[in-house]
Scaffold this active site. Structure first.
Site, short mmCIF file in Angstrom:
data_model
loop_
_atom_site.label_atom_id
_atom_site.label_comp_id
_atom_site.label_asym_id
_atom_site.label_seq_id
_atom_site.Cartn_x
_atom_site.Cartn_y
_atom_site.Cartn_z
N ASP A 78 -0.52 1.14 7.69
CA ASP A 78 0.43 1.68 8.66
C ASP A 78 0.38 3.20 8.73
O ASP A 78 -0.08 3.87 7.81
CB ASP A 78 1.86 1.28 8.26
CG ASP A 78 2.15 -0.19 8.44
OD1 ASP A 78 1.21 -0.96 8.74
OD2 ASP A 78 3.32 -0.59 8.28
N HIS A 113 -0.81 1.95 3.52
CA HIS A 113 -0.72 3.01 4.53
C HIS A 113 -1.99 3.85 4.53
O HIS A 113 -2.52 4.17 3.46
CB HIS A 113 0.49 3.91 4.25
CG HIS A 113 1.80 3.18 4.36
ND1 HIS A 113 2.26 2.33 3.38
CD2 HIS A 113 2.73 3.17 5.35
CE1 HIS A 113 3.43 1.82 3.75
NE2 HIS A 113 3.73 2.31 4.94
#
Length: 253
Positions: A58, A205
């Site tokens: 992400d 991430h």
């Protein structure tokens, strides 16, 4: 009444990253996970007998960290899904193109990454729609997956996702690596390795301020899981491997 209000405030202010994504307070009724899972409105993980898992990243794209992650994925023939922020797509379109060129998947993660816990329907429409446009303009590709920032959701967010032909994807609760906190390379790796099971959707991430721990952790995780017989696919590929639609993975917190 006072006790009820206090409990409601506590529910609304719960931290999303504690492991249990909670519905946005704009919902008329807070429903449990099984309601949305059985309807196919939200996916946390995929029931499958195959030793396949989906890594997701992400908050990117990032000019430094995303290419490092791509290099490690390439080394172990791993495919993954990148949930991108629209504003960053406009800044680094070449990185999003690189992700797709290597056979990975790109999903929508909103435009400015606001909290979706208190978001209006109008703002949700704008955040999701602008990101769809940014991805399409940068790559010619139309995203089919959406992950709300922080994992917040309510019926409005689900409806907006459907209106944009997007499947709402969260993550396996036991596979939140919390790498955004930069907790240490080994801690990130241990979180994945000690909890892995078929059909997991792993939360990581590819943009964490001033940290390269995620790419370093992948150098530990991927060879070990490959040795155990796992293969690494995109979320859409994982969804296509779902067992009997009426079979659901047991929820653990």
């Amino acid at each position: 009444m006072l006790k009820f209000k206090t409990m409601l405030i506590l529910l609304v202010t719960m931290s999303i990253y504690s492991g249990n994504a909670v519905a946005s307070p704009t919902s008329q009724v807070v429903k449990d996970r099984s309601y949305y899972e059985e309807r196919g409105d939200i996916v946390w993980e995929v029931p499958t007998q195959k030793k396949t898992i989906a890594f997701t990243f992400d908050d990117g794209p990032d000019r430094k960290q995303t290419p490092k992650i791509l290099e490690v994925l390439d080394q172990y023939q791993a495919k993954a899904t990148f949930f991108v922020v629209g504003e960053r797509v406009e800044r680094f379109p070449e990185i999003v193109k690189l992700v797709l060129s290597k056979g990975h998947e790109v999903g929508n993660h909103s435009f400015y990454h606001p909290s979706f816990q208190n978001i209006s329907k109008e703002k949700a429409v704008n955040e999701i729609g602008k990101t769809q446009q940014a991805i399409l303009k940068a790559t010619g590709h139309t995203a089919v997956l959406f992950r709300p920032p922080g994992g917040s959701y309510d019926q409005n967010i689900i409806n907006v996702s459907k209106q944009n032909n997007l499947q709402l994807i969260l993550w396996s609760w036991h596979q939140d690596t919390k790498d955004w906190r930069a907790p240490g390379v080994q801690r990130i790796a241990n979180k994945v390795l000690k909890n892995v099971r078929n059909g997991d959707i792993i939360l990581m991430h590819d943009y964490v301020y001033n940290s390269s721990q995620t790419s370093e952790a992948l150098k530990i995780i991927l060879p070990e899981l490959k040795k155990q017989g796992y293969s690494f696919v995109t979320v859409s590929q994982l969804l296509s491997q779902k067992d009997n639609p009426n079979t659901h993975i047991k929820v653990t917190q």
